[in-house]
Design an enzyme around this catalytic site. Structure first.
Site, mmCIF file in Angstrom:
data_model
loop_
_atom_site.group_PDB
_atom_site.id
_atom_site.type_symbol
_atom_site.label_atom_id
_atom_site.label_comp_id
_atom_site.label_asym_id
_atom_site.label_seq_id
_atom_site.Cartn_x
_atom_site.Cartn_y
_atom_site.Cartn_z
ATOM 1 N N ARG A 95 0.826 -1.209 0.000
ATOM 2 C CA ARG A 95 0.000 0.000 0.000
ATOM 3 C C ARG A 95 0.853 1.248 0.000
ATOM 4 N NH1 ARG A 95 -3.839 1.590 5.020
ATOM 5 N NH2 ARG A 95 -2.053 2.856 5.593
ATOM 6 N N CYS A 107 0.126 5.577 0.580
ATOM 7 C CA CYS A 107 -0.856 6.558 1.019
ATOM 8 C C CYS A 107 -0.211 7.932 0.897
ATOM 9 C CB CYS A 107 -1.286 6.292 2.460
ATOM 10 S SG CYS A 107 -2.564 7.416 3.050
#
Length: 126
Positions: free
Chosen positions: A101, A103
């Site tokens: 991930r 972000c």
């Protein structure tokens, strides 16, 4: 290459597809907190994150996969101070595994929402 289209998630608000399948993977477009009917969720970032991840789930399912086959997620936030709240909702949607991930905080998102999420998933073979 195959275009994915479902009525279980909001329709694209521009000249793009909800997702594209290629090479055994599905690549979703960024999902914002719109309902399948196109209604914008106005609540706090928690409510917006719930809707966004529900949209991601619906698009993945239309492509023949699910959240357990996601390999990469990118989250765009209008304010990094929302990071912890987003993580709490995110953890509930990715309870069986934790994909890679990223972000990032951005200056502005479509329709001035607080969050946008895109995902890449593997389409399982039988």
């Amino acid at each position: 290459m195959k275009v994915v289209k479902t009525t279980a998630a909001p329709q694209a608000i521009g000249p793009y597809s909800q997702a594209v399948v290629s090479g055994g993977h599905v690549y979703t477009s960024g999902q914002i907190p719109l309902t399948a009917d196109g209604e914008l969720i106005q609540g706090d970032v928690t409510a917006q994150t719930e809707q966004v991840l529900s949209n991601v789930r619906a698009v993945l399912e239309a492509a023949g996969t699910d959240m357990n086959h996601v390999v990469k997620v990118t989250i765009f936030l209008s304010d990094m101070n929302h990071f912890q709240q987003v993580n709490e909702v995110y953890a509930a949607h990715f309870d069986r595994h934790q994909p890679a991930r990223s972000c990032v905080e951005v200056s502005r998102l479509p329709k001035d929402v607080q969050i946008e999420v895109e995902a890449i998933a593997v389409i399982p073979t039988l």
